[in-house]
Design a protein around this motif. Structure first.
Motif, mmCIF file in Angstrom:
data_model
loop_
_atom_site.group_PDB
_atom_site.id
_atom_site.type_symbol
_atom_site.label_atom_id
_atom_site.label_comp_id
_atom_site.label_asym_id
_atom_site.label_seq_id
_atom_site.Cartn_x
_atom_site.Cartn_y
_atom_site.Cartn_z
ATOM 1 N N LEU A 99 -23.177 41.534 -29.136
ATOM 2 C CA LEU A 99 -22.594 40.288 -29.619
ATOM 3 C C LEU A 99 -23.549 39.122 -29.401
ATOM 4 O O LEU A 99 -23.942 38.803 -28.286
ATOM 5 N N ARG A 100 -23.933 38.509 -30.516
ATOM 6 C CA ARG A 100 -24.771 37.328 -30.490
ATOM 7 C C ARG A 100 -24.297 36.389 -31.571
ATOM 8 O O ARG A 100 -23.607 36.785 -32.501
ATOM 9 N N ARG A 101 -24.724 35.154 -31.498
ATOM 10 C CA ARG A 101 -24.304 34.152 -32.470
ATOM 11 C C ARG A 101 -25.521 33.495 -33.107
ATOM 12 O O ARG A 101 -26.581 33.358 -32.495
ATOM 13 N N GLU A 107 -21.003 35.042 -35.879
ATOM 14 C CA GLU A 107 -21.395 36.361 -35.363
ATOM 15 C C GLU A 107 -22.678 36.766 -36.085
ATOM 16 O O GLU A 107 -22.801 36.622 -37.293
ATOM 17 N N GLN A 109 -24.356 39.404 -37.168
ATOM 18 C CA GLN A 109 -24.475 40.298 -38.319
ATOM 19 C C GLN A 109 -23.803 39.702 -39.556
ATOM 20 O O GLN A 109 -24.377 39.717 -40.648
ATOM 21 N N ASN A 151 -15.823 36.082 -37.471
ATOM 22 C CA ASN A 151 -16.898 35.923 -36.499
ATOM 23 C C ASN A 151 -16.568 36.492 -35.121
ATOM 24 O O ASN A 151 -17.232 36.162 -34.133
ATOM 25 N N TRP A 152 -15.533 37.336 -35.069
ATOM 26 C CA TRP A 152 -15.208 38.059 -33.846
ATOM 27 C C TRP A 152 -15.023 37.115 -32.648
ATOM 28 O O TRP A 152 -15.558 37.316 -31.565
ATOM 29 N N GLU A 153 -14.203 36.100 -32.865
ATOM 30 C CA GLU A 153 -13.910 35.151 -31.795
ATOM 31 C C GLU A 153 -12.573 35.454 -31.131
ATOM 32 O O GLU A 153 -12.339 35.035 -29.998
ATOM 33 N N TYR A 157 -15.176 42.681 -29.641
ATOM 34 C CA TYR A 157 -16.308 42.934 -30.516
ATOM 35 C C TYR A 157 -16.672 44.414 -30.555
ATOM 36 O O TYR A 157 -16.742 45.082 -29.515
ATOM 37 N N ARG A 159 -19.796 46.475 -32.392
ATOM 38 C CA ARG A 159 -21.036 46.246 -33.134
ATOM 39 C C ARG A 159 -21.091 46.983 -34.472
ATOM 40 O O ARG A 159 -21.613 46.466 -35.452
ATOM 41 N N ALA A 162 -18.575 45.471 -36.906
ATOM 42 C CA ALA A 162 -19.121 44.193 -37.352
ATOM 43 C C ALA A 162 -20.200 44.418 -38.408
ATOM 44 O O ALA A 162 -20.289 43.671 -39.399
ATOM 45 N N SER A 166 -20.109 43.233 -42.393
ATOM 46 C CA SER A 166 -21.164 42.441 -43.032
ATOM 47 C C SER A 166 -21.674 43.111 -44.301
ATOM 48 O O SER A 166 -21.974 42.437 -45.293
#
Length: 287
Positions: A99-101, A107, A109, A151-153, A157, A159, A162, A166
């Motif tokens: 998970l990164r932004r 998100e 991806q 955005n997986w908030e 999450y 991966r 996600a 995308s």
């Protein structure tokens, strides 16, 4: 169609083609084939040093320009720098990251693979003369568009889910773009492609044991990046059906020669596609 390869690539002399993510893998293979066919290729990449090394080995006219799809300011700056382009190939992508932004809080991806290309395409559309090619994946079949939480908030999450979301978004965008272009009577067309299973660096950034597993697969099972690029090259240069989806014709669409590809029923959901478009416009600040 029968065994279409780069030997069948039409002459691209006089055409300008933008390839995102052309510094490695499928993008580099795509840029190399197009340059060999006579196109002026703009390598649109975040890592411009790597892109310069790729460009140095291409036979035709090339230009490297910085484009970070995970930063909408970079997308806007790149779009502002382009005067005219015949074909835009939305190729760049990331896969199965922790998970990164993005710089804009999306998100990574969804933000890179879909929103970055969505913004880029819309910002460039009035200067594109022929077509937009958006690269999806067989993994679109695992995706589900969560319009309430793209955005997986709010959810835990995952991966791979996600990534699937995308790539489904990529395909839905390509289809919806064609519907809108056709509705406006535009000459520009939208086409989608997927590489099947190809040996690229995309599979080496999960930062998990899966990197090692996929490295072995790349070395022993996966077709080359050059083979994986064939559907994209076909979609970008051949006489194609507007709004079509192309991929390898072999077992499960994982390898082979370019042919019309099937898609998940969800990719053809016009209501969700229209809502995803409206959401993407808002997130990208295009309205």
């Amino acid at each position: 169609m029968s065994k279409w390869t780069t030997a069948n690539l039409p002459d691209q002399t006089g055409r300008t083609i933008v390839v995102t993510g052309a510094n490695s893998g499928l993008g580099a293979a795509t840029a190399r084939a197009l340059s060999t066919a006579g196109a002026r290729v703009i390598l649109a990449c975040r890592d411009t040093a790597k892109a310069e090394r790729v460009a140095a080995g291409l036979p035709g006219a090339t230009e490297v320009r910085e484009l970070d799809l995970a930063n909408l300011n970079s997308v806007r700056a790149f779009a502002d720098s382009i005067e005219r382009v015949d074909v835009l190939i939305n190729n760049a992508g990331v896969m199965a990251l922790p998970l990164r932004r993005t710089a804009d809080g999306f998100e990574m991806q969804f933000g890179t693979n879909h929103l970055g290309h969505f913004a880029l395409t819309n910002l460039l559309l009035d200067r594109i003369t022929d077509r937009v090619v958006t690269v999806s994946s067989v993994a679109h079949r695992t995706g589900r568009i969560d319009l309430a939480d793209p955005n997986w908030e709010q959810r835990r999450y995952d991966r791979w889910l996600a990534y699937g979301q995308s790539k489904l978004a990529n395909l839905m965008f390509a289809f919806e773009l064609q519907r809108r272009l056709a509705g406006e009577g535009a000459a520009v067309i939208s086409v989608a492609a997927h590489p099947g299973y190809a040996a690229t660096d995309l599979m080496s950034h999960t930062e998990s044991i899966q990197d090692a597993i996929m490295w072995v697969g790349n070395r022993t099972l996966a077709p080359t990046a050059e083979a994986g690029a064939l559907p994209t090259l076909f979609a970008a240069t051949a006489a194609v059906a507007p709004g079509a989806f192309y991929g390898p014709d072999g077992f499960l669409g994982l390898r082979g020669y370019p042919a019309r590809a099937g898609s998940a029923r969800s990719a053809r959901d016009r209501r969700v596609a229209a809502e995803l478009w409206e959401l993407s416009e808002k997130l990208c600040g295009l309205i």
